[in-house]
Design a protein around this motif. Structure first.
Motif, PDB file in Angstrom:
ATOM      1  N   ASP A   1       1.001  -1.045  -0.103  1.00  0.00           N
ATOM      2  CA  ASP A   1       0.034   0.093   0.009  1.00  0.00           C
ATOM      3  C   ASP A   1       0.991   1.083  -0.247  1.00  0.00           C
ATOM      4  O   ASP A   1       1.247   1.693   1.013  1.00  0.00           O
ATOM      5  N   THR A   2       0.985   1.728  -1.186  1.00  0.00           N
ATOM      6  CA  THR A   2       1.986   2.992  -1.397  1.00  0.00           C
ATOM      7  C   THR A   2       1.581   4.247  -0.413  1.00  0.00           C
ATOM      8  O   THR A   2       2.273   5.055  -0.143  1.00  0.00           O
ATOM      9  N   SER A   3       0.431   4.410   0.195  1.00  0.00           N
ATOM     10  CA  SER A   3       0.015   5.478   0.658  1.00  0.00           C
ATOM     11  C   SER A   3       0.533   5.318   1.936  1.00  0.00           C
ATOM     12  O   SER A   3       0.707   6.562   2.824  1.00  0.00           O
ATOM     13  N   LYS A   4       1.004   4.192   2.450  1.00  0.00           N
ATOM     14  CA  LYS A   4       1.661   4.208   3.839  1.00  0.00           C
ATOM     15  C   LYS A   4       3.105   4.070   3.815  1.00  0.00           C
ATOM     16  O   LYS A   4       3.938   4.367   4.885  1.00  0.00           O
TER      17      LYS A   4
ATOM     18  N   ASN B   1       5.246  13.482  -5.274  1.00  0.00           N
ATOM     19  CA  ASN B   1       3.823  13.307  -4.685  1.00  0.00           C
ATOM     20  C   ASN B   1       4.136  13.091  -3.287  1.00  0.00           C
ATOM     21  O   ASN B   1       3.518  13.671  -2.288  1.00  0.00           O
ATOM     22  N   LYS B   2       5.196  12.163  -2.940  1.00  0.00           N
ATOM     23  CA  LYS B   2       5.441  11.675  -1.729  1.00  0.00           C
ATOM     24  C   LYS B   2       6.120  12.713  -0.757  1.00  0.00           C
ATOM     25  O   LYS B   2       5.873  12.909   0.374  1.00  0.00           O
TER      26      LYS B   2
ATOM     27  N   VAL C   1       3.428  15.362   0.708  1.00  0.00           N
ATOM     28  CA  VAL C   1       2.751  14.738   1.715  1.00  0.00           C
ATOM     29  C   VAL C   1       3.611  14.661   2.839  1.00  0.00           C
ATOM     30  O   VAL C   1       3.155  14.894   4.113  1.00  0.00           O
TER      31      VAL C   1
END
Length: 204
Positions: free
Chosen positions: A32-35, A70-71, A74
């Motif tokens: 899960d790349t969001s984590k 993008n990372k 955030v």
């Protein structure tokens, strides 16, 4: 020269490969790349690419860069001073409002002293490559410059570098170069200027 050109070409080939392979590993891992966060090394890589924005890039490299940008957007609030300064600089061209937000957050955490100037308590020497106070202060000055910070604010940050030289020392050639650029900015050529000397004896 041809030798220098070859060195630069090979360096870019290495960096492109490093960037793309790290990106591919993330995609192939199916996590899960969001984590996932982003490392200081990757931020420095993004910074290098941003300084060479006119270089033509392969589509796959552009995808990798966009993913890591993008990372960075955030994760910047949780990163060290060095990374935050670099992110502000690399975001300035395409996302100036984000760059200003980062600088404003840095401004809020700064210490301002009439004697020592403007500096950050967390900017101390350590064992990692990014724990370098002089180099970090120079990066912070550049970040403030690119977003159009007031001249007196820049001067206060420069004061800290000069005071550091008076009480300690600039510990390396790189620190000296970064400090010199931070103080002189785009006016490096003043070092080669011939000063006009005027001698006065009595009324003459």
């Amino acid at each position: 020269s041809e030798d220098v050109t070859n060195i630069i070409r090979k360096s870019w080939t290495y960096l492109d490969t490093l960037l793309y392979e790290s990106y591919q590993q993330i995609l192939e891992s199916k996590v899960d790349t969001s984590k996932l966060t982003i490392s200081s090394d990757v931020i420095q890589l993004l910074y290098i690419y941003a300084l060479n924005a006119d270089r033509a890039l392969d589509t796959n490299i552009n995808k990798a860069l966009q993913y890591y940008r993008n990372k960075a957007k955030v994760n910047w609030p949780r990163m060290n001073l060095n990374c935050q300064a670099q992110i502000a600089i690399l975001m300035q061209e395409k996302e100036p409002e984000l760059a200003k937000d980062i600088v404003e957050a840095l401004r809020q955490n700064a210490i301002k002293s009439e004697e020592q100037g403007m500096y950050w308590k967390s900017n101390i020497a350590g064992y990692s490559w990014y724990d370098a106070p002089i180099e970090n202060q120079a990066l912070l000055i550049e970040a403030f410059r690119v977003v159009g910070a007031p001249a007196d604010e820049i001067a206060a940050m420069q004061t800290w570098i000069i005071k550091n030289k008076q009480t300690n020392r600039w510990h390396s050639t790189k620190a000296t170069v970064d400090a010199t650029y931070a103080i002189l900015g785009k006016n490096i050529e003043v070092l080669g200027a011939s000063p006009k000397v005027q001698i006065q004896l009595g009324d003459e």
